[in-house]
Design a protein around this motif. Structure first.
Motif, mmCIF file in Angstrom:
data_model
loop_
_atom_site.group_PDB
_atom_site.id
_atom_site.type_symbol
_atom_site.label_atom_id
_atom_site.label_comp_id
_atom_site.label_asym_id
_atom_site.label_seq_id
_atom_site.Cartn_x
_atom_site.Cartn_y
_atom_site.Cartn_z
ATOM 1 N N LYS A 283 -10.341 7.029 9.957
ATOM 2 C CA LYS A 283 -9.500 7.534 8.861
ATOM 3 C C LYS A 283 -8.653 8.679 9.402
ATOM 4 C CE LYS A 283 -9.570 9.594 4.224
ATOM 5 N NZ LYS A 283 -10.397 10.068 3.094
ATOM 6 N N ASP A 284 -7.395 8.392 9.697
ATOM 7 C CA ASP A 284 -6.448 9.425 10.097
ATOM 8 C C ASP A 284 -5.044 8.965 9.725
ATOM 9 O OD1 ASP A 284 -5.878 7.546 12.155
ATOM 10 O OD2 ASP A 284 -7.191 8.571 13.544
ATOM 11 N N ALA A 285 -4.153 9.912 9.603
ATOM 12 C CA ALA A 285 -2.778 9.601 9.199
ATOM 13 C C ALA A 285 -1.858 10.701 9.677
ATOM 14 C CB ALA A 285 -2.683 9.443 7.684
ATOM 15 N N GLY A 297 -0.169 5.793 7.697
ATOM 16 C CA GLY A 297 -1.608 5.609 7.861
ATOM 17 C C GLY A 297 -2.004 4.867 9.111
ATOM 18 N N GLU A 378 -6.203 10.112 0.822
ATOM 19 C CA GLU A 378 -6.382 8.716 1.195
ATOM 20 C C GLU A 378 -5.477 8.367 2.364
ATOM 21 O OE1 GLU A 378 -6.436 5.835 -1.951
ATOM 22 O OE2 GLU A 378 -6.997 7.340 -3.443
ATOM 23 N N GLU A 379 -6.042 7.645 3.328
ATOM 24 C CA GLU A 379 -5.338 7.351 4.572
ATOM 25 C C GLU A 379 -4.002 6.653 4.351
ATOM 26 O OE1 GLU A 379 -6.292 5.213 8.909
ATOM 27 O OE2 GLU A 379 -7.550 4.786 7.148
ATOM 28 N N TYR A 380 -3.939 5.735 3.399
ATOM 29 C CA TYR A 380 -2.718 4.957 3.206
ATOM 30 C C TYR A 380 -1.902 5.408 1.995
ATOM 31 C CZ TYR A 380 -4.610 2.005 6.836
ATOM 32 O OH TYR A 380 -5.099 1.555 8.039
ATOM 33 N N SER A 449 -4.636 8.347 18.218
ATOM 34 C CA SER A 449 -5.342 8.313 16.944
ATOM 35 C C SER A 449 -6.343 7.158 16.968
ATOM 36 C CB SER A 449 -4.362 8.136 15.790
ATOM 37 O OG SER A 449 -3.902 6.799 15.726
#
Length: 472
Positions: A283-285, A297, A378-380, A449
């Protein structure tokens, strides 16, 4: 008449207000405290730089004196640990009151208590050799690190008077030599004792201290003598920190063939949890100021950058968010240390000379920080305009670096084991925000990432979080 009196009152108040502001600017006082980092380069001193031995066994100190603009003492002959860094020295950070200050004494002292480098005072016989003799004015800003780069000269056969000092004011101290070796003391089921590396900090009763990197061999250590008792803080990655005490007599009795054995018990080993999720579970963005409502995302970089856009000819500021799922950590675990590992393929280039300003005595630190996120995201869905709130009091700094390796490790324990804060509030942890700090002043950092494509099966470049913990 009332109107006239009112105008008279305003006419009197406005100059007083302006005068108060001008006085505040003149004094240069700010609320709070900041930190100073002293740096010395000896690369241009030719053979004189050879006086820095190629070993970590020697201890160096800075002796500095600092006053405010009114001449009030802030530091007087303060000793600060100084470490060999490449062709120069780098000091520990020291806390100072925020505001405009003056550096009035600056000397480098070796383990014997001898001054080997010094900054000349204005008007002294050697002052003409430097661009900016002491006193040098610098500014400490609240919650920021200011890098101070005084010019120094090799002392050699010069006298204190050549530098403008009545005396160097340094006591010649007989250094204490001792020999030591660090070993892993195994359990009954383990093989024989293993010699290992470790980090040793030696602390004297008056606060003098110095940190040595012990090699996996017998180490010859030279410290400041003159004390009866020393405290040793022994640290090794993955093991509990130990605090020991030794007398000067015990240390002096050691030899190369009979060194002081510093034992790390195998049972003190910390439990370890490594989290390194890939595209499926990571989970990264990334978020960007030029696309404030766009979500990134699946961005393959974990970055904090400030780069020009070739088409728009404007600067783009990018930040990144990341979160690691801690569900596999036992509920009864006590976190002792947390290390974030980041990897890059091609580093963002930057010009180191940009950190030397017109005023070489005071360069405001700039780099990046990891901040604790205290709101869900939230990632997206996350964007620049919807980025979650963070806190700054426990943020972790990342300085610009040039290294031969493409992997760095950052101690982010402060983001998970919160230090005491003034409001005594416990904040939730929803991950880390990676951004430039305090302003966008250099290109920044760009790492892989969790969405970074793998070059090979055995070459994971995804971010990794290692949690060291103990159980009841």
């Amino acid at each position: 008449m009332k109107t006239f009196n009112r105008l008279i009152s305003i006419a009197l108040i406005v100059p007083m207000f302006i005068f108060a502001i001008s006085c505040e600017k003149k004094s240069g006082n700010f609320d709070g405290t900041g930190k100073a980092e002293f740096s010395i380069s000896t690369a241009d001193m030719g053979a004189k730089s050879d006086s820095i031995p190629d070993t970590t066994a020697y201890s160096y100190q800075l002796m500095v004196s600092v006053v405010d603009l009114e001449g009030n003492a802030v530091l007087t002959d303060k000793l600060i640990p100084l470490y060999v860094f490449g062709t120069g020295f780098l000091s520990e950070n020291i806390e100072l009151p925020a505001g405009n200050l003056k550096l009035t004494k600056f000397m480098v002292i070796n383990a014997s208590g001898e001054v080997i480098y010094a900054s000349p005072l204005e008007g002294s016989p050697l002052a003409y050799l430097v661009n900016d003799p002491l006193p040098v004015t610098f500014t400490i800003k609240p919650d920021q690190v200011t890098k101070i780069l005084p010019e120094v000269l090799f002392v050699g056969e010069h006298t204190p008077g050549d530098f403008g000092y009545a005396s160097f004011g340094v006591q010649i101290i007989k250094p204490l030599h001792f020999w030591t070796m660090c070993v892993l003391d195994p359990s009954p089921l383990m093989p024989p004792i293993v010699i290992t590396t470790a980090k040793l900090t030696v602390v004297a009763p008056d606060g003098w201290h110095y940190t040595f990197n012990l090699k996996a061999e017998v180490n010859h250590i030279i410290i400041r003598g003159g004390y009866q008792l020393y405290t040793f803080i022994l640290e090794k990655e993955g093991y509990m920190t130990q605090k020991l005490e030794f007398s000067a007599r015990e240390l002096e009795a050691t030899t190369r063939d009979n060194p002081l054995i510093l034992s790390i018990n195998w049972n003190s080993q910390l439990r370890k949890l490594v989290l390194q999720p890939g595209p499926e579970k990571g989970k990264d963005a990334m978020i960007s100021n030029l696309d404030p409502d766009k979500n990134f995302g699946d961005h393959k970089y974990f970055e904090a950058t400030f780069l020009s856009e070739p088409v728009l000819t404007v600067m783009r500021s990018n930040r990144s968010l990341i979160w690691f799922n801690p569900d596999s950590l036992p509920e009864s675990a006590t976190i002792r240390k947390v290390i974030l590992q980041l990897t890059y393929d091609i580093p963002v280039p930057f010009d180191p000379s940009q950190f030397t300003s017109a005023d070489p005595a005071s360069v405001l630190w700039c780099g990046a920080v990891f901040q604790q996120i205290v709101e869900p995201w939230e990632e997206y869905k996350v964007t620049w305009n919807s980025q979650p709130k963070t806190i700054t009091y426990n943020q972790v700094y990342l300085s610009p670096f040039i290294r031969n390796t493409n992997v760095i490790q950052v101690d982010v324990t402060r983001l998970f084991v919160q230090p005491i804060n003034t409001d005594q509030v416990t904040y939730p942890n929803y991950g880390m925000l990676f951004r430039l700090w305090p302003t966008d002043r250099f290109p920044g950092f760009r790492f892989a990432s969790s969405d970074y494509p793998l070059a090979t099966t055995f070459s994971k470049m995804w971010p990794a979080l290692t949690i060291y913990y103990t159980l009841p």
